[in-house]
Design a protein around this motif. Structure first.
Motif, mmCIF file in Angstrom:
data_model
loop_
_atom_site.group_PDB
_atom_site.id
_atom_site.type_symbol
_atom_site.label_atom_id
_atom_site.label_comp_id
_atom_site.label_asym_id
_atom_site.label_seq_id
_atom_site.Cartn_x
_atom_site.Cartn_y
_atom_site.Cartn_z
ATOM 1 N N VAL B 312 0.856 -1.194 0.000
ATOM 2 C CA VAL B 312 0.000 0.000 0.000
ATOM 3 C C VAL B 312 0.885 1.236 0.000
ATOM 4 C CG1 VAL B 312 -0.213 0.033 2.520
ATOM 5 C CG2 VAL B 312 -1.975 1.117 1.143
ATOM 6 N N ARG B 313 0.450 2.271 -0.722
ATOM 7 C CA ARG B 313 1.247 3.496 -0.798
ATOM 8 C C ARG B 313 0.400 4.707 -0.444
ATOM 9 N NH1 ARG B 313 3.811 6.050 -4.079
ATOM 10 N NH2 ARG B 313 2.567 5.801 -5.957
ATOM 11 N N GLY B 314 1.094 5.758 -0.082
ATOM 12 C CA GLY B 314 0.442 7.025 0.190
ATOM 13 C C GLY B 314 0.768 7.588 1.556
ATOM 14 N N HIS B 315 1.450 6.786 2.401
ATOM 15 C CA HIS B 315 1.773 7.298 3.740
ATOM 16 C C HIS B 315 2.894 8.332 3.684
ATOM 17 C CE1 HIS B 315 3.130 3.136 3.016
ATOM 18 N NE2 HIS B 315 4.290 3.502 3.491
ATOM 19 N N PHE B 316 3.543 8.475 2.554
ATOM 20 C CA PHE B 316 4.423 9.627 2.323
ATOM 21 C C PHE B 316 4.182 10.052 0.880
ATOM 22 C CE2 PHE B 316 8.244 12.177 1.811
ATOM 23 C CZ PHE B 316 8.368 12.761 3.054
ATOM 24 N N GLY B 317 3.422 11.077 0.713
ATOM 25 C CA GLY B 317 2.884 11.445 -0.595
ATOM 26 C C GLY B 317 3.940 11.676 -1.664
#
Lengths: 160, 651
Positions: B312-317
C-alpha cells in the motif's frame, strides 16, 4: 608476498562480501596478477582481474554475447562515458582524472577495465565496483535488454 | 394487432443523458430501475436484471447484540460477539460456514456476499490494505476453502491482518469421508499464515477467538486461519461460566508496543548525522501502525528522503519535496538506508541501492532483524514509536544538495514518462488501438489533473504487463490511496476483488478513507486478470459500490513473450477483441469499449458520472495489442522500472 595495492583490492572485495554483496569470494594470485571470483547480483558468477603492474582492474567478459559495434555495444560505451561526465552527481561520477574506464569487446564479450594511479587504488576499486553495479542495475534495466537478461543474467522468463 | 408495448422504464442511455443535463436523478434511480434499464437495452421482453427486494430488506435489518439470555449463545454467536467487540471491520464471503457468517452479519459488522470465495478473500485483503483494519473472509469447507488459497497466500505475503474462517463438517464424521467436502484444512495453509487452528473443543471457542485477535493485532500482522466443525459452531452455552477464558479484550490482549532504547536511538542519530544522503524506506508497517505523521516529522526535521515500499502506498505522498517514490535515479545515491516497517525484506541487490550503503532497520520484533540484508543497526520497535523517538532526537538539518538531487531525479522520471507517452501516442496512431503508456497518462490526467481532488481516488492497481506502464503514472497523495494488488505473490486476477474491498472501505469511510467517504474507486487490470474476477461486478452492483475498472485488453496472457517455438503461441493467446465490457453489462453494471485515447478519456468521464450520480460501476475495455510488447517493433516493449518506489511490486 602481496603488494600493498593488491592488499587494498582484496580488502575492498572482502568489504563487499561482508556487506552481503558478493558471495563465495575467492582470490587466486598468478603471474603477479590477482583473480577474484564471486557470485553477485542475480546469482551470476563474475571474474575480476587486478594487475598491479598496470594498476588495472578488469571485470572480465562481464557482459557476454554482445556483438561488437552492435546497438547494445554502443549503448554500453555511451553509458560508461556518461558516468565520467558532469551529467551524473559527483558522488556517482567516475572522476576521469583519477580513473580511466575502457570497454573492450573481444569475441563478442564486453569487459570493463578501470585503470588508476597508485594513490587512487582504493578510490578506483570502489568506483569500479560501483560502475559495474550501475551497469548491471541500470544499463541492463531496459526493456530492450530483457530477453538478454533472461538468457544471461538469471532473470526469470516470468519477468520478461 | 400493434407492436407490444415496451416496459415503462428508463434506459441507461436516456438516464445518463438526463443526468448529464442535471436532472438530479441519482435519488430517483433505485437499484431496481438501474437493472431494468440494462435489461431493456438488451431485450425488451426479458425479465430485467434487478436486485431482489429481499436483499434490500435484509441489508437494512437492525443488528442484534449477542448477550447471554435465557437461550444462551451458540459457539458461532460467541465468536461473532468477540469479532464485534474487537472491531472487525468487514466480512467478505460466499455462503457456507453458515452459522458463523449469519452470526457475524447479525452483529452489524458490514458483510458482503459474493460469487467466488477466492475473490471475496481478495476483497477482504484489499479492504484491509487500504484501511489498516482487520477484515474477515469466509467460505464453505472443502471447495470454498481450497478456492481461497491463492488470495490467502497473497494476503500473507502482504502481511495483511486477515481472518480466514471456514466451516469444516463434523468431528463425528472425521476420517469416515461421510457426506461431502471433508478435508484437513490447516496443513493446506502451512506456510501462508501467521497462525491457524482447527477448533475442536467447543467450550474453548472464546479462548481461540482471543488468540486469533492477539495474533491479528500484535507484532507483524498476517493471516489467521480458523476452521470450525459443527460441534463447535453449533454448541450452545447457557452462560459465560461454561466457556474457558471468557475475558474481555483488556485482559487477553495488550495495546502496548515495543519502544526503542535511548541508546539505540542515539546510535541511529549518529549514523544519520554522518550520512550525506539518508533515505527512509517506509513499508506498510508505517501505514498499519499509523506512523505517517511521525514519518513526515522525521523526514522534514533532517531532510531525509523517503521512498515507500509494500502493498500500500500514500503514507508519504508522491508530491513531497523529500519523496523518492519517483526518484529512481537517486536510489543509488543514498549512503544510508533506514528500513521502517519493511515487513518483507528484499535481498541485497533487489533494491536499487549502492553496494556501500549502510543500513538501519526498525522492526516490531527481533526475529527478523538481519534477514536478507546485513544491518549496521537493528532496532526492535513499533514503527510509530521509533519514528517519534527519532523526530525528537534528531537535530534540524538541511541537505540542499540531496534535496536538489531528489528533485532532479523526479524530473528525470517524469521526462522519461513524457517520452514514453509520446511513443505511446505514436504507436496508438499507427495501430488504431491504445498503448498502455497512454492508458497510464490518460488515467492520471483524469484522476489528478482534472476536476477530482487528486487525493480523493483510492486505486486498485492490478495487471501485469500493462501495470509495468501504468504504475509509472499512478500516484498516491495520502495514506491508503494506492493498493498494489499483486504485491509480491503476484496472483493474476483477483483485481476486481481488491477493487470491491477498496470500494466497500470507501463507502463505509473506514480509516484514512473517511475523508473521501462515498467517492468511487478506480482500478486497473489486464484481460488475463479480469477473467478471474469479473463476476464480482454483480457484487459491486448489488451493494451499490461505485467502481471503475479499466481492462487493458491485448488479447493474450502477459507472459506471451515467454512463448518460444511455433507450437507454443496458441497456449498464450485468447480470442481477439473479446468484450469484457459486455460481461459487465450482463451483470447489471456499465460497459465501455474504446479503441482510441480520446474515447478512453470520454469513457472515464461517463463512468465517473454514473458512479457518482447513480452508484453504478463501469468496466472500460480498452482495446490494445500484444504487439506492443515487442522490443523490436515497438521499443522499448516494457519500460525501465526499479524498486523501491512507484514501479515496485516485489518487496
Amino acid at each position: 608476498m602481496k603488494s600493498d595495492e593488491t592488499a587494498v583490492v582484496l580488502d575492498a572485495f572482502q568489504h563487499y562480501a561482508a556487506r552481503g554483496s558478493f558471495r563465495s569470494l575467492t582470490a587466486v594470485s598468478a603471474a603477479s596478477k590477482t583473480e577474484l571470483r564471486f557470485i553477485w547480483l542475480r546469482d551470476v558468477a563474475f571474474r575480476v582481474v587486478f594487475d598491479p603492474a598496470r594498476r588495472t582492474l578488469t571485470f572480465v567478459d562481464m557482459l557476454p554475447a554482445i556483438a561488437p559495434r552492435s546497438e547494445m555495444d554502443r549503448s554500453l560505451r555511451a553509458f560508461v562515458k556518461l558516468h565520467a561526465s558532469l551529467a551524473v552527481p559527483e558522488h556517482r561520477r567516475v572522476d576521469p582524472r583519477r580513473v580511466a574506464v575502457k570497454v573492450i569487446n573481444r569475441g563478442g564479450a564486453a569487459s570493463v577495465t578501470c585503470s588508476f594511479k597508485t594513490r587512487d587504488v582504493s578510490y578506483g576499486v570502489r568506483k569500479a565496483v560501483h560502475l559495474a553495479h550501475d551497469i548491471l542495475q541500470d544499463f541492463l534495466n531496459d526493456g530492450r535488454y530483457i530477453h538478454y537478461c533472461v538468457e544471461h543474467f538469471n532473470v526469470s522468463p516470468e519477468m520478461a | 394487432m400493434g407492436e407490444p408495448k415496451k416496459p415503462r422504464s428508463v434506459s441507461r442511455r436516456d438516464f445518463l443523458a438526463r443526468s448529464a443535463r442535471g436532472a438530479g436523478a441519482a435519488a430517483a434511480l433505485t437499484a431496481t430501475s438501474v437493472s431494468r434499464a440494462a435489461a431493456t437495452d438488451a431485450a425488451p421482453n426479458m425479465a430485467p436484471i434487478r436486485v431482489a427486494d429481499q436483499f434490500t430488506k435484509s441489508i437494512g435489518e437492525a443488528p442484534v447484540s449477542f448477550d447471554f439470555g435465557p437461550n444462551g449463545l451458540t459457539g458461532a454467536e460467541v465468536f461473532a460477539r468477540v469479532c464485534k467487540a474487537e472491531g472487525l471491520a468487514a466480512l467478505f464471503c460466499c455462503p457456507g460456514n453458515y452459522t458463523m457468517i449469519n452470526a457475524i452479519s447479525a452483529t452489524g459488522i458490514p458483510a458482503y456476499g459474493g460469487r467466488i470465495e477466492d475473490i471475496m478473500c481478495a476483497a477482504a485483503d484489499g479492504f484491509s490494505r487500504v484501511t489498516g483494519e482487520v477484515a474477515a473472509t469466509s467460505g464453505t469447507e472443502g471447495p470454498g476453502f481450497t478456492n481461497m488459497i491463492m488470495s490467502i497466500a497473497s494476503a500473507q505475503r502482504a502481511h495483511t491482518p486477515l481472518l480466514v474462517l471456514a466451516s469444516n463438517m463434523a468431528m463425528a464424521n472425521e476420517d469416515r469421508i461421510g457426506g461431502i467436502q471433508q478435508m484437513y484444512q490447516q496443513p493446506i495453509t502451512e506456510g501462508i499464515k501467521k497462525y491457524g487452528k482447527r477448533i475442536t473443543i467447543p467450550n474453548r471457542i472464546h479462548e481461540y477467538a482471543q488468540h486469533a485477535f492477539r495474533e491479528l493485532k500484535s507484532g507483524v500482522p498476517g493471516v489467521v486461519h480458523l476452521d470450525f466443525p459443527s460441534e463447535v459452531h453449533g454448541a450452545r452455552f447457557k452462560d459465560p461460566s461454561e466457556l474457558k477464558d471468557f475475558w474481555e479484550a483488556s485482559k487477553y490482549r495488550t495495546e502496548c508496543v515495543a519502544h526503542p532504547s535511548p541508546k539505540d536511538i542515539a546510535k541511529a542519530v549518529d549514523l544519520i548525522q554522518k550520512s550525506e544522503r539518508p533515505m527512509i524506506v517506509a513499508g506498510q508497517g508505517v501505514f498499519l501502525h499509523k506512523g505517517w505523521d511521525a514519518l513526515k516529522r522525521v523526514a522534514e526535521m533532517n531532510d531525509i528522503a523517503v521512498v515507500e515500499s509494500g502493498p500500500v502506498r500514500g503514507h508519504f505522498g508522491d508530491e513531497h519535496r523529500l519523496s523518492a517514490n519517483l526518484a529512481s535515479d537517486a536510489l543509488g545515491s543514498a549512503d544510508l538506508v533506514i528500513f521502517v516497517g519493511q515487513y518483507l525484506m528484499p535481498n541485497v541487490g533487489e533494491y536499487r541501492f549502492n553496494p556501500d550503503v549502510k543500513a538501519i532497520r526498525v522492526h516490531p520484533v527481533a526475529e527478523d532483524l538481519g534477514r536478507n540484508w546485513p544491518l549496521d543497526l537493528g532496532l526492535v520497535s513499533d514503527e510509530k514509536a521509533a519514528l517519534e523517538a527519532l523526530a525528537d532526537a534528531l537535530p534540524k538539518r538541511q541537505r540542499a544538495a540531496w534535496v536538489a538531487e531528489l528533485a532532479a531525479a523526479r524530473k528525470k522520471f517524469e521526462s522519461l514518462n513524457d517520452e514514453y507517452y509520446a511513443l505511446g501516442v505514436k504507436y496508438s496512431q499507427q495501430t488504431g488501438v491504445v498503448h498502455p503508456a497512454v492508458i497510464g497518462k490518460v488515467l492520471a490526467d483524469f484522476l489528478y489533473r482534472g476536476d477530482i481532488p487528486k487525493e480523493q481516488t483510492t486505486f486498485a492497481q492490478g495487471g501485469w504487463t500493462g501495470a509495468s506502464w501504468t504504475r509509472r503514472w499512478l500516484r498516491a497523495y495520502r495514506p491508503g490511496q494506492m493498493n498494489n494488488c499483486p504485491y509480491q505473490y503476484y496472483p493474476i486476477g483477483p483485481d476486481v476483488g481488491h477493487l470491491l474491498g477498496a470500494g466497500a472501505a470507501m463507502q463505509l469511510g473506514v480509516g484514512p478513507q473517511k475523508a473521501y467517504q462515498g467517492a468511487p474507486v478506480f482500478g486497473f487490470t489486464g484481460d488475463a486478470g479480469i477473467a478471474y474476477s469479473v463476476m464480482e461486478f454483480d457484487t459491486l452492483t448489488k451493494y451499490k459500490i461505485p467502481a471503475i475498472m479499466t481492462v487493458y485488453n491485448n488479447n493474450a496472457w502477459g507472459m506471451i513473450t515467454a512463448a518460444q517455438g511455433p507450437r507454443s503461441h496458441h497456449m498464450y493467446l485468447f480470442q481477439e477483441h473479446l468484450r469484457y465490457d459486455r460481461i459487465a453489462e450482463a451483470l447489471g453494471a456499465r460497459g465501455e469499449y474504446v479503441t482510441t485515447p480520446d474515447q478512453y478519456k470520454a469513457a472515464l468521464g461517463r463512468a465517473y458520472q454514473a458512479a457518482t450520480r447513480e452508484k453504478i460501476s463501469t468496466l472500460i475495455n480498452v482495446q490494445s495489442s500484444r504487439d506492443f510488447l515487442s522490443t523490436q517493433t515497438f521499443p522499448p516493449g516494457t519500460p525501465r522500472n526499479l524498486e523501491p518506489g512507484v514501479t515496485a511490486y516485489m518487496h
